[in-house]
Design an enzyme around this catalytic site. Structure first.
Site: not given
Length: 492
Positions: A215-219
């Site tokens: 999810g958005s932690t990969f941003k």
């Protein structure tokens, strides 16, 4: 001697030689293989003939041995077994050994060649033989904070905490867990079978062996890739990413999670602050699949996280796929699509960024010690890669710290401490609307000198939690857990 007798003599000589060769093979070659086979009954009996050495946390053993009847003279015991199971593994008379109990079985059972002098001394003095000890890198308070927070949520999940400076694993929790003491004895195989059949998978180490869309932690990695490859140089400059964002070659439009957030054409820093999907979809597309994958691999993706010199843990591969079209490439920018990660991998990404781009090999063993307390082996930190430049890492740190102070990661804020963080909510399943999303949170804390002693990744699967779908968010569920673990290490 006549010819027939000579032939018989030669034949007998060859036969004796063959038997000697076979005996030598068994003694010196197959013996080693058998000695490493935990399913070999003789090996099992020998492994429990004496008190096993202990696995040590903060100077105190979290394992022990107690006398028992039958062929097996000793049985393994565990203190806070469920809390430490993802680290210790189990040593069972009937089932075998796993994790640290398996990787260092020879040392713990006293059969390691490096303990030969200790064994000789025991024979001379009449002392009862005992195995060597494993001194771990685990911080007991951090481990307790991680395990308690997950169990208080009554959630499936995992927490990994690393020291970014040296790769020390400070905490590694997985829930639901199991107590290795429950099936330590020979007659307890049925209890192991019950755990193995349990649909909640208590025997699974979610921190190392399970992969999920991050999810958005990969941003944070998407941002690092864009900066490293010069796609973006100014984190405060506006982008041309509209909101909602229409995927290329598709009619699908992707919206943003925070209502009213200023995401349209937002800068990378604002995009991180409000977790704007449009900004990171567009950014990943501009970086391109090859450079995105190249950056991901420098952080450890597409590799089995294991080092034979540190051989104490092995994580499943986290995958950044090779064959992606443009829509799929864009989706990886926000940690979705066919991208998968272990909690350990996201902890490594966070730790490397907190360590100015330097990625250290994670390891959970600090030292091997003999029963006489002598040091047998001391493990030294080992660098895996310079994942990104220090300049790139510092810019990502600036954005992550801004996201804690002024954005969606505020649940990790600690008074008087510089904290960087990023939330994540990951959709999954064939129809993403059918399954409850996963909740993620990654963060790090800095000391006064600017270095970080801890980086944390939190993963929560809320499938069986009594909580509304609208309440599932990385910041809300994972943020407080990360904060508790960081405070335990910082002694706040």
């Amino acid at each position: 001697m006549n010819r027939p007798l000579r032939h018989i003599a030669v034949f007998c000589g060859v036969l004796v030689l063959a038997l000697l060769v076979r005996a030598t093979w068994v003694q010196f070659v197959q013996a080693d293989e058998l000695a490493n086979d935990s399913n070999n009954r003789r090996v099992k009996i020998e492994a429990f003939s004496y008190p096993r050495g202990n696995i040590i946390v903060d100077g105190q053993p979290v394992t022990g041995s107690t006398t028992t009847s039958g062929d097996f003279k000793y049985k393994r015991t565990y203190k806070d077994g469920a809390m430490y199971a993802p680290i210790t593994g189990f040593a069972s008379q009937g089932i075998g050994v796993s994790f640290l109990e398996a990787n260092y079985n020879k040392l713990l059972s006293g059969k390691d060649d490096r303990l030969a002098l200790n064994r000789a001394k025991d024979i001379l003095t009449g002392e009862k033989p005992r195995g060597g000890d494993i001194l771990t890198t685990i911080n007991g308070k951090a481990q307790k904070a991680a395990y308690k927070a997950l169990t208080d949520l009554k959630a499936k999940g995992a927490v990994v905490a690393l020291d970014p400076r040296n790769g020390n694993v400070l905490a590694m929790a997985s829930t639901p867990s199991y107590d290795p003491s429950a099936f330590a004895a020979m007659g307890d195989a049925s209890k192991f079978a019950e755990l193995d059949k349990d649909k909640s998978k208590p025997l699974s180490n979610r921190a190392l062996r399970e992969t999920y869309p991050p999810g958005s932690t990969f941003k944070i990695l998407t941002a690092a890739a864009a900066l490293e490859h010069g796609v973006i140089s100014d984190i405060n400059a506006k982008t041309d990413a509209p909101a909602p964002y229409q995927l290329p070659l598709s009619t699908m439009k992707v919206g943003n999670d925070v209502k009213g957030a200023p995401c349209a054409n937002a800068s990378l820093k604002t995009g991180m602050q409000w977790s704007c999907n449009n900004v990171f979809l567009d950014t990943a597309l501009k970086v391109g699949k090859d450079k995105m994958r190249e950056t991901a691999e420098k952080f450890g993706f597409n590799s089995e996280i294991y080092d034979k010199d540190l051989g104490d843990l092995k994580a499943s591969k986290s995958l950044y796929p090779e064959k992606l079209d443009k829509p799929q490439t864009a989706m990886t920018g926000m940690g979705q699509g066919s991208l998968t990660s272990t909690p350990m991998q996201m902890a490594m990404v966070t730790a490397a960024l907190a360590n100015d781009g330097k990625l250290m090999m994670p390891h959970v063993v600090d030292e091997l010690r003999g029963p006489d307390l002598s040091t047998i082996q001391k493990f030294e930190p080992k660098q895996m890669s310079q994942a990104v430049s220090a300049d790139t890492a510092k810019k990502v740190q600036e954005m992550m710290e801004y996201t804690v102070n002024e954005g969606t990661a505020s649940k990790a804020k600690i008074d008087g401490v510089t904290v960087g963080g990023k939330t994540g909510t990951a959709q999954h399943g064939v129809d993403v609307n059918d399954e409850r999303p996963y909740a993620w949170f990654v963060s790090y804390a800095k000391q006064a000198d600017g270095t970080s002693p801890i980086a944390v990744a939190v993963f929560v699967d809320p499938k069986d939690m009594d909580i509304d779908r609208d309440e599932i968010a990385g910041g809300k569920l994972g943020g407080p857990i990360a904060k508790a673990v960081m405070e335990a290490v910082l002694k706040k």
